[in-house]
Design a protein around this motif. Sequence first.
Motif, PDB file in Angstrom:
ATOM      1  N   GLU A 165      40.297  70.362 -50.413  1.00  0.00           N
ATOM      2  CA  GLU A 165      40.043  71.424 -51.389  1.00  0.00           C
ATOM      3  C   GLU A 165      40.127  70.877 -52.810  1.00  0.00           C
ATOM      4  O   GLU A 165      39.369  71.289 -53.695  1.00  0.00           O
ATOM      5  CB  GLU A 165      41.053  72.553 -51.188  1.00  0.00           C
TER       6      GLU A 165
ATOM      7  N   LYS B 136      45.051  78.281 -54.315  1.00  0.00           N
ATOM      8  CA  LYS B 136      44.170  79.016 -53.416  1.00  0.00           C
ATOM      9  C   LYS B 136      44.886  80.251 -52.867  1.00  0.00           C
ATOM     10  O   LYS B 136      46.074  80.203 -52.542  1.00  0.00           O
ATOM     11  CB  LYS B 136      43.742  78.141 -52.223  1.00  0.00           C
TER      12      LYS B 136
ATOM     13  N   ARG C  50      44.307  81.313 -50.016  1.00  0.00           N
ATOM     14  CA  ARG C  50      44.597  80.943 -48.632  1.00  0.00           C
ATOM     15  C   ARG C  50      46.001  80.365 -48.513  1.00  0.00           C
ATOM     16  O   ARG C  50      46.734  80.698 -47.570  1.00  0.00           O
ATOM     17  CB  ARG C  50      43.565  79.906 -48.157  1.00  0.00           C
ATOM     18  N   HIS C  51      46.397  79.520 -49.441  1.00  0.00           N
ATOM     19  CA  HIS C  51      47.751  78.966 -49.421  1.00  0.00           C
ATOM     20  C   HIS C  51      48.785  80.078 -49.555  1.00  0.00           C
ATOM     21  O   HIS C  51      49.792  80.089 -48.844  1.00  0.00           O
ATOM     22  CB  HIS C  51      47.936  77.967 -50.566  1.00  0.00           C
TER      23      HIS C  51
ATOM     24  N   GLN D 236      48.578  83.204 -48.768  1.00  0.00           N
ATOM     25  CA  GLN D 236      48.642  84.022 -47.548  1.00  0.00           C
ATOM     26  C   GLN D 236      49.522  83.353 -46.499  1.00  0.00           C
ATOM     27  O   GLN D 236      50.393  83.997 -45.898  1.00  0.00           O
ATOM     28  CB  GLN D 236      47.230  84.234 -46.999  1.00  0.00           C
ATOM     29  N   HIS D 237      49.331  82.053 -46.259  1.00  0.00           N
ATOM     30  CA  HIS D 237      50.110  81.373 -45.227  1.00  0.00           C
ATOM     31  C   HIS D 237      51.575  81.193 -45.655  1.00  0.00           C
ATOM     32  O   HIS D 237      52.475  81.255 -44.808  1.00  0.00           O
ATOM     33  CB  HIS D 237      49.481  80.018 -44.913  1.00  0.00           C
TER      34      HIS D 237
ATOM     35  N   ARG E 246      49.026  75.340 -41.138  1.00  0.00           N
ATOM     36  CA  ARG E 246      47.667  75.849 -41.339  1.00  0.00           C
ATOM     37  C   ARG E 246      47.170  75.580 -42.758  1.00  0.00           C
ATOM     38  O   ARG E 246      45.968  75.535 -42.991  1.00  0.00           O
ATOM     39  CB  ARG E 246      47.619  77.340 -41.030  1.00  0.00           C
TER      40      ARG E 246
END
Length: 436
Positions: free
Chosen positions: A96, A371, A373-374, A376-377, A414
Amino acid sequence: MVARGTPVRPRHARVGPIVHPQDAANVLDTGISLWFPAPRSYTGEDMAELHLHGGTAVVRSVLDALGSVPGLRIADPGEFSRRAFDNGKMDLTALEGVADLVNAETEAQRRLAIRQAHGELYQRYDAWRRELVAAMAKIEALIDFGEDENIEDGVYDDVCRHVAHLAADISAHLDDKRQGEIMRSGVALSIVGPPNSGKSTLLNKLAQRQVAIVSPIAGTTRDIVETTLDIGGYPVVVRDTAGLRHGSSDAIEMEGMRRAMDAARDADIRICMLDVQQALQGGAGSGFLETREWRALLDMPHTFVVLNKADTVEATPGAAAEWARAHGVGCTPVLLSCATMAGWDPLMQVVAADIQRSWDAATADQMPLTKARHRQHLRRCLVHLHAFARAADGHSAAVLGAEELRAAAAALGRITGRIGTEDVLDTLFSTFCIGK
């Protein structure tokens, strides 16, 4: 492809003619060739690089020549980085970072992307994951071999304390005011104010091109006009909005004003723009400026007042400051003339300084999230860590806690793309003398 001669040494730049593979007499260019045998290459596979002169005809002729070699083809988008990931040379966060580096448009974005591409986020997330794997190994050993004399007393309590400390670190990392995400996507700046105060002209001056239509007719700007700019080395998404006023019966203009207020409230930074003559000589300058909605905008942080058309009246910084005090404006107005560019540098400096203080994540000691996404995890990881902390003492609590730790480690895995149960087994058997 490269003219034959002395043997090619790995990672050694070699200058020479680059010839067509089907016709050695056809010299395509004189360039540099490099050979990277596996596994010490970008992808972990055998790789060769050709450094050419950048002319269009040269590049096209070399690509055509390569295409004539059986089995060779043009790489798919991102294929080299995908192969690097598959071969364990890069993790997802580094990939990324490479993508962000390719797309970086400002110096701040470049600095942030290079830190991520070099593995700064991976090192942090993978260190947390390894700590969880070690904690899981201790819990697993406690469950299966709790009576063994090699298992020390207080192991479970030590794990609980360690997990609580880890949860605090992750919570602090999440509490970053979205600095990295904002710097990556751009700081949102909305220009708001009455009609004909110069909002569209300011946007065009910032963009150095005609982005918005400029007209003396009130209500010309009906919808939000947006462009991305570089201000002081920082990415800024600037939005020009419809003029704010009372008394309009035009349904389209009223919808534009509603969107303007929403854009201003949602923005990271607001420039409230007024006609200096209306402001200094006509009180607040417009009926809308007396409303609660306008006052609420002025009271928001990261809000700047700009008095435009300073070339049309005798205006001084002292008069602007006095006007601000009289109308309860907390910030010092900036006198500006979009026609003569007077006051331009002070405005750019005050905006860039505010961005640097609030969102400059590229130079932070600890690299922030970049991100969604980061985020969220990491939040999912925290959910499982908190569930582990709520578990009571006892054998059943250890069993349930081990599952929570496993889920938390998987959430971190993840982010980086590194998920596996073998890590737990390796740590388990290397740390405890089980079955000896």
